[in-house]
Scaffold this motif. Structure first.
Motif, short mmCIF file in Angstrom:
data_model
loop_
_atom_site.label_atom_id
_atom_site.label_comp_id
_atom_site.label_asym_id
_atom_site.label_seq_id
_atom_site.Cartn_x
_atom_site.Cartn_y
_atom_site.Cartn_z
N ALA A 1 -67.95 17.30 56.03
CA ALA A 1 -67.61 16.11 55.24
C ALA A 1 -68.69 15.84 54.18
CB ALA A 1 -67.42 14.90 56.15
N ARG A 2 -69.96 15.94 54.58
CA ARG A 2 -71.07 15.70 53.65
C ARG A 2 -71.06 16.72 52.52
NH1 ARG A 2 -75.54 17.51 52.12
NH2 ARG A 2 -75.61 19.25 53.58
N ARG A 3 -70.88 18.00 52.86
CA ARG A 3 -70.87 19.06 51.84
C ARG A 3 -69.76 18.85 50.82
NH1 ARG A 3 -72.22 24.92 54.51
NH2 ARG A 3 -73.97 24.24 55.78
N LEU A 4 -68.61 18.37 51.28
CA LEU A 4 -67.45 18.23 50.39
C LEU A 4 -67.30 16.83 49.83
CD1 LEU A 4 -64.91 20.40 52.40
CD2 LEU A 4 -66.37 21.05 50.48
N LYS A 5 -68.20 15.93 50.23
CA LYS A 5 -68.16 14.54 49.76
C LYS A 5 -66.83 13.87 50.09
CE LYS A 5 -71.58 15.16 46.08
NZ LYS A 5 -72.17 16.35 46.59
N VAL A 6 -66.39 14.09 51.33
CA VAL A 6 -65.21 13.41 51.87
C VAL A 6 -65.63 12.76 53.19
CG1 VAL A 6 -63.58 15.04 50.81
CG2 VAL A 6 -64.36 15.43 53.15
N SER A 7 -64.77 11.95 53.77
CA SER A 7 -65.10 11.30 55.04
C SER A 7 -64.73 12.20 56.22
CB SER A 7 -64.36 9.97 55.16
OG SER A 7 -62.97 10.21 55.32
N GLU A 8 -65.34 11.93 57.36
CA GLU A 8 -64.98 12.65 58.57
C GLU A 8 -63.51 12.40 58.92
OE1 GLU A 8 -67.73 12.17 61.87
OE2 GLU A 8 -69.35 11.85 60.44
N ARG B 1 -53.43 15.50 50.16
CA ARG B 1 -54.07 14.54 49.27
C ARG B 1 -55.20 15.25 48.53
NH1 ARG B 1 -54.58 9.30 53.27
NH2 ARG B 1 -52.43 9.37 53.97
N LYS B 2 -55.66 14.63 47.43
CA LYS B 2 -56.71 15.24 46.62
C LYS B 2 -57.94 15.58 47.47
CE LYS B 2 -59.39 14.48 42.42
NZ LYS B 2 -59.70 13.55 41.34
N SER B 3 -58.35 14.66 48.34
CA SER B 3 -59.53 14.91 49.17
C SER B 3 -59.28 16.01 50.19
CB SER B 3 -59.95 13.62 49.89
OG SER B 3 -58.88 13.09 50.64
N GLU B 4 -58.05 16.13 50.67
CA GLU B 4 -57.70 17.19 51.61
C GLU B 4 -57.67 18.55 50.91
OE1 GLU B 4 -55.00 14.31 54.48
OE2 GLU B 4 -54.03 15.54 52.97
N LYS B 5 -57.28 18.55 49.64
CA LYS B 5 -57.27 19.79 48.86
C LYS B 5 -58.68 20.35 48.70
CE LYS B 5 -52.97 19.03 46.43
NZ LYS B 5 -52.26 18.77 45.18
N LYS B 6 -59.69 19.46 48.64
CA LYS B 6 -61.08 19.92 48.58
C LYS B 6 -61.41 20.75 49.82
CE LYS B 6 -64.08 16.71 46.42
NZ LYS B 6 -64.86 15.46 46.54
N ILE B 7 -60.92 20.30 50.96
CA ILE B 7 -61.17 21.01 52.21
C ILE B 7 -60.44 22.34 52.21
CG2 ILE B 7 -60.96 20.90 54.73
CD1 ILE B 7 -60.95 17.77 54.36
N ALA B 8 -59.17 22.32 51.81
CA ALA B 8 -58.37 23.55 51.75
C ALA B 8 -59.02 24.56 50.81
CB ALA B 8 -56.94 23.24 51.31
N ASP B 9 -59.47 24.09 49.66
CA ASP B 9 -60.13 24.97 48.69
C ASP B 9 -61.39 25.59 49.28
OD1 ASP B 9 -58.15 24.30 46.87
OD2 ASP B 9 -59.41 22.87 45.77
N TYR B 10 -62.18 24.78 49.95
CA TYR B 10 -63.40 25.27 50.57
C TYR B 10 -63.09 26.33 51.63
CZ TYR B 10 -67.72 25.44 53.22
OH TYR B 10 -68.85 25.88 53.86
N LEU B 11 -62.10 26.05 52.48
CA LEU B 11 -61.76 26.99 53.55
C LEU B 11 -61.24 28.31 52.98
CD1 LEU B 11 -60.10 24.58 56.12
CD2 LEU B 11 -62.43 25.54 56.17
#
Length: 85
Positions: free
Chosen positions: A48-55, A22-32
């Protein structure tokens, strides 16, 4: 069951599964991927706070990529950094 994914394999795994995230999960993948050489020395709440997504999104991301949770993600990244070839 805890298991570790070697970082190169981890990055390849992320890239191979990127299209199903999902779009929000891609933010995590991109960060990692951008921070692959760094240890995750903070909590799921902080990530979660840094990436502005939920826990919940972070937890779901971990399961989608085949880990049991955030702790497995932290351990996998730490193990790959400590690995000596």
């Amino acid at each position: 069951k805890n298991f570790f994914i070697i970082m190169n394999e981890f990055i390849q795994h992320l890239q191979a599964n990127y299209s199903i995230l999902r779009k929000s999960e891609k933010k995590i993948a991109d960060y990692l991927q951008r921070h692959a050489q760094e240890r995750l020395d903070f909590s799921i709440t902080e990530l979660a706070r840094r990436l502005k997504v939920s826990e919940t999104t972070v937890s779901r991301f971990c399961r989608v990529i085949g880990l049991q949770g955030f702790q497995d993600l932290k351990l996998s990244m730490a193990a790959s950094l400590n690995r000596v070839d």
